[in-house]
Design a protein around this motif. Sequence first.
Motif, PDB file in Angstrom:
ATOM      1  N   GLN A 172       3.286   8.194   3.292  1.00 54.46           N
ATOM      2  CA  GLN A 172       3.021   8.674   4.771  1.00 54.46           C
ATOM      3  C   GLN A 172       3.899   8.769   5.746  1.00 54.46           C
ATOM      4  OE1 GLN A 172       0.878  11.066   5.311  1.00 54.46           O
ATOM      5  NE2 GLN A 172       0.991  11.461   7.506  1.00 54.46           N
ATOM      6  N   TYR A 194       4.458  -0.251   9.155  1.00 51.18           N
ATOM      7  CA  TYR A 194       3.752  -0.359   7.953  1.00 51.18           C
ATOM      8  C   TYR A 194       2.728  -1.680   8.557  1.00 51.18           C
ATOM      9  CZ  TYR A 194       2.064  -2.305   3.341  1.00 51.18           C
ATOM     10  OH  TYR A 194       1.350  -2.631   2.567  1.00 51.18           O
ATOM     11  N   THR A 228      -0.925  -1.074  10.524  1.00 44.63           N
ATOM     12  CA  THR A 228      -2.078  -0.811   9.896  1.00 44.63           C
ATOM     13  C   THR A 228      -2.570  -1.984   8.568  1.00 44.63           C
ATOM     14  OG1 THR A 228      -0.830   0.634   8.470  1.00 44.63           O
ATOM     15  CG2 THR A 228      -2.265   1.587  10.254  1.00 44.63           C
ATOM     16  N   CYS A 233       0.429   4.443   2.092  1.00 49.15           N
ATOM     17  CA  CYS A 233       0.802   4.467   3.412  1.00 49.15           C
ATOM     18  C   CYS A 233       2.405   4.630   3.692  1.00 49.15           C
ATOM     19  CB  CYS A 233       0.449   2.651   4.030  1.00 49.15           C
ATOM     20  SG  CYS A 233       1.240   2.609   5.646  1.00 49.15           S
ATOM     21  N   ASP A 250       0.933  -1.038  -0.155  1.00 46.83           N
ATOM     22  CA  ASP A 250       0.159   0.073   0.016  1.00 46.83           C
ATOM     23  C   ASP A 250       0.944   1.234   0.067  1.00 46.83           C
ATOM     24  OD1 ASP A 250      -1.670   2.104   0.586  1.00 46.83           O
ATOM     25  OD2 ASP A 250      -2.336   1.322   2.507  1.00 46.83           O
TER      26      ASP A 250
END
Length: 448
Positions: free
Chosen positions: A282, A294, A297, A279, A276
């Motif tokens: 960020q 990571y 989440t 993510c 992802d």
Amino acid sequence: MALKNSYLINLIENVKKRNQGEPEFIQAVTEVIETLEPVIEKRPDLIEAGVLDRLVEPERQIIFRVPWVDDNGKVQVNRGFRVQFNSAIGPYKGGIRLHPSVYIGIIKFLGFEQVFKNSLTTLPMGGGKGGSDFDPKGKSDGEVMRFCQSFMTELSKHIGADTDVPAGDIGTGAREVGFMFGQYKRLRNEFTGVLTGKGLTYGGSLARTEATGYGLCYFTKEMLAANGKSFDGKTVVISGSGNVAIYATEKATEMGAKVVALSDSNGYVYDPDGIDLACVKQLKEVERKRIKEYVATHPNATYTEGCKGIWTIKCDIALPCATQNEIDGESAQILVNNGCWCVSEGANMPSTPEAINTYLANGVLYGPAKAANAGGVATSGLEMSQNSERLSWTFEEVDEKLKGIMTSIFQACDSAAKEYGMEGNYMAGANIAGFLKVAEAMKAQGCV
Ligand code: NDP
């Protein structure tokens, strides 16, 4: 590869003697020289002109003290480097690495590689590299700024838009380039394109941030297509989670691949559902956190300590995008045993000589760093052109030019390999094509 040419054997012996304690530099020189044997056999004039003897010696090496004051008011001292390796085809050009592992041997290996890479881009750029053993990780913005200002205070005496144009590399991103550019401007009272990788509000180029990762995928796509393959539906493992890894993940995914792993210097994440990327961006670009966050989440993903294990993940294509010598012979063999059939390099010299031999012996499609990751410096070249013209091109314009450059780099590697009887060996092709342009320029300019 075992050399037969006695001139080249002596040349490598001499490089080893004169650069003791610098194994990365010796490794980079040896790899290039070994693949140049068929060229040298055909071109005794280049030996006569001393081209190779000059090519393995940097034109200039600058080492300097970088004192700065930390947030506790304590004086810290780092060591700064700039190696101006070769200016035969243009001003020196190459990034600045900020990492505790930096010493003169790392900067010389990177500068040497840069000479050939820049030549392959078809743009007029010589090769250089710089850096420091300063570690930006865990430092406040104020500390990073004071370091960058001190670093540039000395470096500014040696660089300039027509002399030497540094850029980013490991540890040097937009923040660091901004601080260095600001200090250069203050010292010189001139606003010139002395650094690339600048912010978009003060002369940076659109698509420079994405360029190395995107360019890696454009090059790899050409290599795959020439061999009847594509990214579509393939499983890809990418090491690192910095600038190159993030934008390689973005483009490979856009081309239909599933990227299942990323890493940092502490460990790696494996996500069978596909990484992802929002993510990761960020975590790494905004929050400057570790990749292990990571999994907090992403319940299907796992985190494993240590970076080497990433090469045990089953994949079709591996894109090493972290650092030098991250794939050794053992890891390369594991990749091959697990069915990996393509390795294309985003990082500089990420494969050891044993790893490269393993790829070549097993018919793995191998995209060597100096060709595959040249998109970053090529786009830096485009940033220099825009700065000189005082114009800004659109993202699409820069991206189109980048695609064109990566395609022509692949074609140059492919045809040089064919011309010298090594079809499919893109490493030899890259070294030969990159070398010939620089060698002709050096010969034409006389013994300088
Ligand atoms: P970044 O600093 O943005 O990211 C580097 C990544 O590699 C981070 O994830 C870092 O982890 C990891 N890494 C760094 N050193 C090590 C190490 N010793 N062992 C394991 N992992 C490590 O750098 P870039 O993405 O810009 O550069 C990555 C590679 O690509 C380098 O080899 C660089 O020379 C090359 N390159 C970069 C270009 C560019 O335009 N940026 C152009 C051409 C080549 P951590 O955060 O834990 O340190």
